[in-house]
Design a protein around this motif. Structure first.
Motif, PDB file in Angstrom:
ATOM      1  N   TRP A 144       0.833  -1.208   0.000  1.00 55.42           N
ATOM      2  CA  TRP A 144       0.000   0.000   0.000  1.00 55.42           C
ATOM      3  C   TRP A 144       0.868   1.260   0.000  1.00 55.42           C
ATOM      4  N   VAL A 145       1.952   1.247   0.773  1.00 56.44           N
ATOM      5  CA  VAL A 145       2.844   2.419   0.800  1.00 56.44           C
ATOM      6  C   VAL A 145       3.474   2.637  -0.569  1.00 56.44           C
ATOM      7  N   LEU A 146       3.971   1.563  -1.165  1.00 63.00           N
ATOM      8  CA  LEU A 146       4.610   1.686  -2.473  1.00 63.00           C
ATOM      9  C   LEU A 146       3.605   2.118  -3.535  1.00 63.00           C
ATOM     10  N   LEU A 147       2.399   1.583  -3.449  1.00 59.88           N
ATOM     11  CA  LEU A 147       1.360   1.972  -4.403  1.00 59.88           C
ATOM     12  C   LEU A 147       1.032   3.454  -4.276  1.00 59.88           C
ATOM     13  N   SER A 148       0.960   3.936  -3.058  1.00 59.39           N
ATOM     14  CA  SER A 148       0.710   5.371  -2.840  1.00 59.39           C
ATOM     15  C   SER A 148       1.845   6.208  -3.395  1.00 59.39           C
ATOM     16  N   THR A 149       3.069   5.730  -3.225  1.00 60.84           N
ATOM     17  CA  THR A 149       4.228   6.469  -3.725  1.00 60.84           C
ATOM     18  C   THR A 149       4.217   6.554  -5.241  1.00 60.84           C
ATOM     19  N   VAL A 203       7.453  20.891 -18.922  1.00 61.96           N
ATOM     20  CA  VAL A 203       8.640  20.614 -18.110  1.00 61.96           C
ATOM     21  C   VAL A 203       8.228  20.102 -16.728  1.00 61.96           C
ATOM     22  N   LEU A 204       7.186  20.687 -16.147  1.00 61.24           N
ATOM     23  CA  LEU A 204       6.723  20.236 -14.840  1.00 61.24           C
ATOM     24  C   LEU A 204       6.193  18.802 -14.905  1.00 61.24           C
ATOM     25  N   TYR A 205       5.446  18.498 -15.962  1.00 60.39           N
ATOM     26  CA  TYR A 205       4.946  17.127 -16.102  1.00 60.39           C
ATOM     27  C   TYR A 205       6.104  16.140 -16.242  1.00 60.39           C
ATOM     28  N   ALA A 206       7.092  16.499 -17.054  1.00 66.90           N
ATOM     29  CA  ALA A 206       8.250  15.616 -17.219  1.00 66.90           C
ATOM     30  C   ALA A 206       9.002  15.455 -15.906  1.00 66.90           C
ATOM     31  N   ALA A 207       9.185  16.568 -15.180  1.00 67.43           N
ATOM     32  CA  ALA A 207       9.870  16.494 -13.889  1.00 67.43           C
ATOM     33  C   ALA A 207       9.070  15.657 -12.901  1.00 67.43           C
ATOM     34  N   GLY A 208       7.745  15.705 -12.990  1.00 63.72           N
ATOM     35  CA  GLY A 208       6.914  14.901 -12.109  1.00 63.72           C
ATOM     36  C   GLY A 208       7.124  13.412 -12.331  1.00 63.72           C
ATOM     37  N   ILE A 209       7.267  12.998 -13.583  1.00 62.64           N
ATOM     38  CA  ILE A 209       7.526  11.586 -13.871  1.00 62.64           C
ATOM     39  C   ILE A 209       8.886  11.172 -13.323  1.00 62.64           C
ATOM     40  N   VAL A 210       9.897  12.041 -13.520  1.00 65.65           N
ATOM     41  CA  VAL A 210      11.233  11.738 -12.991  1.00 65.65           C
ATOM     42  C   VAL A 210      11.195  11.629 -11.471  1.00 65.65           C
ATOM     43  N   PHE A 211      10.488  12.550 -10.830  1.00 64.34           N
ATOM     44  CA  PHE A 211      10.382  12.524  -9.376  1.00 64.34           C
ATOM     45  C   PHE A 211       9.671  11.254  -8.911  1.00 64.34           C
ATOM     46  N   THR A 212       8.594  10.872  -9.604  1.00 62.50           N
ATOM     47  CA  THR A 212       7.850   9.670  -9.227  1.00 62.50           C
ATOM     48  C   THR A 212       8.720   8.430  -9.348  1.00 62.50           C
ATOM     49  N   VAL A 213       9.459   8.322 -10.445  1.00 62.01           N
ATOM     50  CA  VAL A 213      10.340   7.174 -10.641  1.00 62.01           C
ATOM     51  C   VAL A 213      11.390   7.114  -9.537  1.00 62.01           C
ATOM     52  N   THR A 214      11.986   8.262  -9.223  1.00 62.33           N
ATOM     53  CA  THR A 214      13.052   8.295  -8.216  1.00 62.33           C
ATOM     54  C   THR A 214      12.540   7.906  -6.841  1.00 62.33           C
ATOM     55  N   ILE A 215      11.452   8.534  -6.431  1.00 62.75           N
ATOM     56  CA  ILE A 215      10.957   8.271  -5.075  1.00 62.75           C
ATOM     57  C   ILE A 215      10.389   6.857  -4.971  1.00 62.75           C
ATOM     58  N   ALA A 216       9.843   6.300  -6.073  1.00 56.74           N
ATOM     59  CA  ALA A 216       9.335   4.926  -6.036  1.00 56.74           C
ATOM     60  C   ALA A 216      10.475   3.935  -5.845  1.00 56.74           C
ATOM     61  N   ILE A 217      11.588   4.151  -6.536  1.00 49.63           N
ATOM     62  CA  ILE A 217      12.724   3.232  -6.412  1.00 49.63           C
ATOM     63  C   ILE A 217      13.355   3.341  -5.031  1.00 49.63           C
ATOM     64  N   VAL A 218      13.497   4.564  -4.523  1.00 49.42           N
ATOM     65  CA  VAL A 218      14.071   4.743  -3.186  1.00 49.42           C
ATOM     66  C   VAL A 218      13.147   4.135  -2.131  1.00 49.42           C
ATOM     67  N   THR A 219      11.850   4.362  -2.275  1.00 44.45           N
ATOM     68  CA  THR A 219      10.900   3.810  -1.312  1.00 44.45           C
ATOM     69  C   THR A 219      10.906   2.288  -1.331  1.00 44.45           C
ATOM     70  N   SER A 264       2.980   7.644 -15.902  1.00 42.70           N
ATOM     71  CA  SER A 264       3.948   7.606 -14.798  1.00 42.70           C
ATOM     72  C   SER A 264       4.130   6.180 -14.294  1.00 42.70           C
ATOM     73  N   LEU A 265       3.037   5.435 -14.195  1.00 45.12           N
ATOM     74  CA  LEU A 265       3.130   4.039 -13.773  1.00 45.12           C
ATOM     75  C   LEU A 265       3.992   3.236 -14.742  1.00 45.12           C
ATOM     76  N   LEU A 266       3.784   3.439 -16.028  1.00 49.69           N
ATOM     77  CA  LEU A 266       4.579   2.730 -17.023  1.00 49.69           C
ATOM     78  C   LEU A 266       6.054   3.108 -16.907  1.00 49.69           C
ATOM     79  N   ALA A 267       6.344   4.398 -16.689  1.00 44.33           N
ATOM     80  CA  ALA A 267       7.731   4.835 -16.548  1.00 44.33           C
ATOM     81  C   ALA A 267       8.396   4.194 -15.335  1.00 44.33           C
ATOM     82  N   VAL A 268       7.671   4.119 -14.216  1.00 38.26           N
ATOM     83  CA  VAL A 268       8.228   3.492 -13.007  1.00 38.26           C
ATOM     84  C   VAL A 268       8.553   2.034 -13.274  1.00 38.26           C
TER      85      VAL A 268
END
Length: 955
Positions: A664-669, A693-709, A914-918
């Motif tokens: 559940w935590v990872l799914l939320s992330t 640019v914000l949308y692209a940065a959002g995908i990068v941020f999501t990928v990063t925080i998902a992997i770290v989490t 974003s899900l596909l990118a992660v």
């Protein structure tokens, strides 16, 4: 008001009609019409369940215009003044419809359209009928309308009146055609032919429909009968079974359970498919309460499903005495009731939430999304609660002869097995084995206690055969097809009949006669109230037939695999005795059970295995002579499995709970950051390149925080696990877990592997002692002398963006056995200190190798032997990044992503992207991974030999 799509359909219909007239625009407007229809007006009155009206009046083209007609029509049918108007089709541009038309033709088309438009009046009128208890009723005086129509030249008006199909329907009979008809059971329909010219009778239309108190009382009585009659019959069957228990317990138990299953299934299916009008009446009553869409959907679905589950719960709960006195079950009444409650709750509540969400998806998408998320959460919580109450969580069988034997047979049969589980079932006295779709084989401990090794091999081969031919998946599809047969039966019949008709096209007369007779019978069947019940019974009979066929296939395959038909026959006879199941039953009984009779099965096994008829008869005679006995197999002749450990059950439950929480935590992330960003950017009115640019940065941020989490969650339980294992060892007086004993994860083999949901096969403490290097874990304990450790190297571990490292140790004993195992530091700490922890562990091992005499002895651990492991279930890390794994993850998460987007009003496309990118980014390390032999500094032939030995049995 009518919806836009209704106006669109009506408008397109009129445009097509007018276009047909405009095709021959050179003709005069005075074309000859049918004299019987020239002065006919039609009035459509469509009432809903709350007494509101959709009204449409079509006047003939010869009628003269009347400015007062809309107000008179509104007064006649209790509509507000000014509501009834000509339809507005101005949005339809004829030049777009027919661009090739000339200007004259387009003008004529517009004239025709305006002419048609001027002869149509329509409106949506709310509450034209008044409430009367549970029904709606009204009186319509249309005498002024008849007078107004006389002035326009209309000679007759045909009224088509429709209302919802309800238990009570009353209407004026004067000028009506014969009795009302129904539209597939959904509406009541009646037609009137009202003369306008020279009409002198009172022009009044009476209408009332809905429910009477007697209708609701009758529906409630039927509902009560559906619930309590099966329970009363269960009590009668229980009394009869207990009375028979002293003389023939097998017949008593089998007869009771067979009758109970038939009773429960029949009551549930009849309620869901037929219900004798009770559910429909109660649903109509709910619809009249003017609940919110959420409450209406929840109550409606509950009314459809809850009685069926209540029947199951009540009947099964009443069978407690039969389970304890006949079967010998050792459940307390509280445990038995808790089992039934959690079993029913884990199925009923999530299904109710899910169907309720789907029902109100269009009206209340946000509430629907919340219900769907709740369905998943409730299912997980109640499933865990069931295991926690009953303490029957399946235990993995990680070592032992049984495991090795099953994997050997699986290899011969060419089927992969992910894991073997032992299900604690001694309390319920259940002797059974199961094959699951995810390549899992399960045995109850009660079965393993009573069958010898050869008989267990036969049972295991039978379950492996099910996996070989994918029977569990096929049966799952067949069951769904049987239950939902009423939904697709009509489509299936029409499709088949279209093929049959094409085949009979060469025989026009015979084909026409066959089609006419067939569609007449088919129409009668479609209108039959018990259609759905009959179709479900047919579907279930086909499902049972398929299941019995699969059992015969699995029996024959198991005999060929083991080559021991006799053991397989004695094994199935023992299972029948332990389950109190007769070995013979009639054809009628066999039609509605999933397994053929045991007697028929053993005859087929004997024939497939070449067993002599005399020997088979001798086995059956011994079975009959030993009726009523269930001997435990001698310990030396049965597979030894670890006894059920309450602490291990609790550990498994806690791990399952933690894994669900992490999920559940990872799914939320993964889902919340892109969802919130897609909501925030439009609210801030950000557009153009900056928004991109914000949308692209959002995908990068999501990928990063998902992997770290994900990486952090993987280490989050180490501290708790270390503390728990240390306390357990202290309680068992095992001298491990002291200061200086590193906490490590252990895995056999020279390569990183995945063991279920973990990267290690076992966890425990590494003990450096003077006499050897010792590992003390929960599943395995071993020791190697300093001279037996031939090499130590630090090498890459599980593929990840964080570059994990593991310690690989090569060993060889004096008797020539050798292999490789690997360790990973599981000491609690920061995620970013992984590399330093691995280096520290490597240095500790090297220090011990260089000076083992500097370490204190551990005399309590001197009895530990070198490592001995059989087959270990694991998967290569590359499989986690495979296309199949990626597709499976996306198929599971995409519906959740859509639901979360609906709940937050987020951009669904961006969340899915974003899900596909992660998923793609976290798969890259797995794509790049290759199995590489650790370099221990030995010669290549020796290293290769070590690797072959170490990887025996590994995928």
């Amino acid at each position: 008001m009518k919806s836009k799509w209704q106006y669109s359909i009506l408008g397109l219909t009129l445009l097509i009609a007018v276009s047909a007239l405009a095709q021959d625009y050179d003709k005069s407007d005075d074309d000859d019409d049918d004299p019987g229809l020239a002065n006919l007006a039609t009035l459509s009155l469509n009432f809903d369940g709350h007494g509101s009206l959709n009204l449409t009046l079509n006047l003939p083209q010869s009628a003269t215009e009347s400015a007062a007609l809309p107000d008179i029509l509104a007064q006649s049918f209790h509509c507000p003044s000014g509501v009834i108007k000509h339809p507005d089709f101005s949005q339809f541009d004829s030049s777009d419809l027919q661009k090739s038309w000339s200007a004259a033709r387009r003008d004529r088309f517009r004239q025709q359209l305006e002419k048609y438009n001027s002869h149509i009046l329509q409106a949506r009128c709310e509450g034209v009928l008044s409430k009367d208890a549970l029904a709606v009723r009204g009186e319509f005086d249309y005498s002024a309308l008849v007078t107004a129509l006389q002035g326009t030249g209309v000679e007759r008006v045909d009224i088509a009146l429709s209302a919802p199909k309800t238990a009570f329907f009353d209407y004026s009979r004067e000028f009506s055609r014969p009795s009302p008809i129904t539209d597939a059971g959904r509406s009541s329909y009646v037609e009137y032919e009202i003369p306008v010219k020279d009409a002198h009778t009172p022009a009044t239309l009476h209408l009332s429909y809905g429910l009477r108190r007697s209708d609701v009382q009758r529906a409630l009585a039927i509902l009560a009968a559906f619930i309590f009659v099966p329970m009363l019959l269960t009590l009668w069957m229980r009394r009869r079974a207990l009375a028979m228990s002293a003389t023939d317990p097998a017949a008593a138990w089998f007869g009771f359970m067979r009758g109970l299953n038939w009773l429960v299934l029949a009551a549930m299916f009849i309620w869901l498919s037929a219900d004798f009008g009770s559910r429909k009446v109660l649903l109509q009553w709910i619809d009249q309460q003017a609940f919110s869409p959420f409450k209406t959907a929840l109550v409606s679905v509950s009314l459809s499903l809850f009685p069926a589950f209540l029947i199951y719960l009540g009947c099964m709960s009443l069978s407690y005495a039969v389970h304890t006195r006949l079967r010998g079950a050792r459940w307390t009444r509280k445990e038995f009731l808790a089992q039934q409650l959690t079993t029913v709750g884990a199925q009923a509540l999530p299904l109710m939430f899910l169907l309720s969400g789907l029902t109100i998806l269009r009206q209340e998408p946000k509430t629907a999304a919340a219900l769907m998320i709740s369905a998943l959460f409730v299912f997980q919580m109640l499933t865990l609660l069931k295991f926690r109450i009953l303490k029957t969580f399946p235990q993995p069988l990680t070592t032992g002869d049984l495991r090795d034997r099953i994997f050997t047979m699986a290899g011969k049969l060419g089927v992969g097995v992910n894991q073997i589980y032992i299900v604690p079932a001694s309390k319920g006295q259940v002797a059974n084995a199961y094959a699951a779709r995810n390549r899992i084989v399960m045995f109850t401990d009660y079965l393993l206690e009573h069958l010898n090794r050869r008989e267990v091999d036969g049972v295991a081969a039978h379950e492996l055969a099910h996996l070989r031919y994918k029977h569990p998946s096929k049966l799952g599809v067949a069951l769904l097809a049987a239950i939902f047969l009423p939904q697709y039966f009509s489509w299936l019949v029409r499709t088949v009949m279209s093929l049959v008709t094409s085949l009979l096209s060469s025989l026009p007369d015979a084909g026409m006669r066959f089609s006419m007779h067939f569609w007449r019978v088919f129409g009668m069947f479609e209108r039959w109230p018990e259609r759905n019940l009959v179709l479900i019974m047919i579907g279930m009979a086909c499902f049972y037939l398929l299941s019995r066929h699969f059992e015969n296939v699995a029996d024959a395959t198991a005999v060929r695999l083991t080559g021991d038909a006799e053991a397989q026959i004695t094994g199935i006879l023992k299972v029948s005795r332990l389950g109190l199941v007769p070995i013979r039953w009639g054809k009628a009984t066999e039609t509605w059970v999933t397994h053929p009779s045991t007697f028929n099965r053993v005859q087929r096994m004997a024939k497939a295995g070449g067993l002599a008829a005399e020997r088979l008869q001798q086995i059956l005679s011994q079975y009959d002579a030993q009726a009523g006995t269930a001997r435990v197999a001698p310990p030396e002749d049965r597979y030894q499995v670890p006894p059920s450990d309450p602490e291990r059950v609790q550990i498994a439950l806690n791990e399952q709970r933690r894994n669900q929480g992490k999920a559940w935590v990872l799914l939320s992330t993964i889902l919340l950051p892109p969802a919130l960003l897609s909501v925030t950017i439009p609210q801030l009115h950000l557009e153009g390149s900056f928004a991109f640019v914000l949308y692209a940065a959002g995908i990068v941020f999501t990928v990063t925080i998902a992997i770290v989490t994900s990486a952090s969650l993987g280490r989050s339980s180490y501290e708790e696990e270390k503390k728990r294992i240390a306390q357990r060892f202290a309680h068992e007086r095992i001298p491990a877990g002291r200061s200086g004993d590193p906490f490590v994860g252990f895995a056999p083999g020279p390569y990183p592997r995945r063991y279920g949901t973990r990267n290690q096969w076992d966890a425990g403490f590494l003990v450096f002692a003077k006499d050897g290097l010792k590992f003390v874990g929960e599943q395995v304990k071993f020791s190697f002398a300093p001279s037996e450790i031939k090499g130590v190297v630090i090498s890459p571990g599980t593929p990840s963006w964080f570059r994990y490292q593991r310690i690989y140790l090569r060993w060889e004993t004096a008797d020539g056995r050798n292999g490789i195992f690997n360790l990973a530091s599981h000491e609690p700490g920061s995620l970013w200190a992984n590399r330093s922890r691995a280096q520290n562990l490597y240095q500790q091992v090297q220090n011990w190798r260089q000076q083992p005499s500097a370490y204190a002895p551990r005399p309590e651990l001197t009895d530990l032997k070198s490592l001995e492991l059989g087959q270990v279930t694991c998967t290569s890390p590359r499989e986690l990044g495979s296309f199949q794994a990626t597709l499976r993850v996306l198929l599971l998460l995409m519906p959740v992503s859509v639901v979360v987007s609906m709940l937050l009003h987020a951009n669904t496309t961006y969340v899915l992207l974003s899900l596909l990118a992660v998923r793609l980014f976290e798969s890259i390390p797995y794509w790049r991974y290759r199995d590489r032999i650790p370099q221990f500094g030995t010669s290549q032939p020796e290293s290769a030999a070590m690797t072959r030995s170490a990887t025996a049995g590994q995928p």
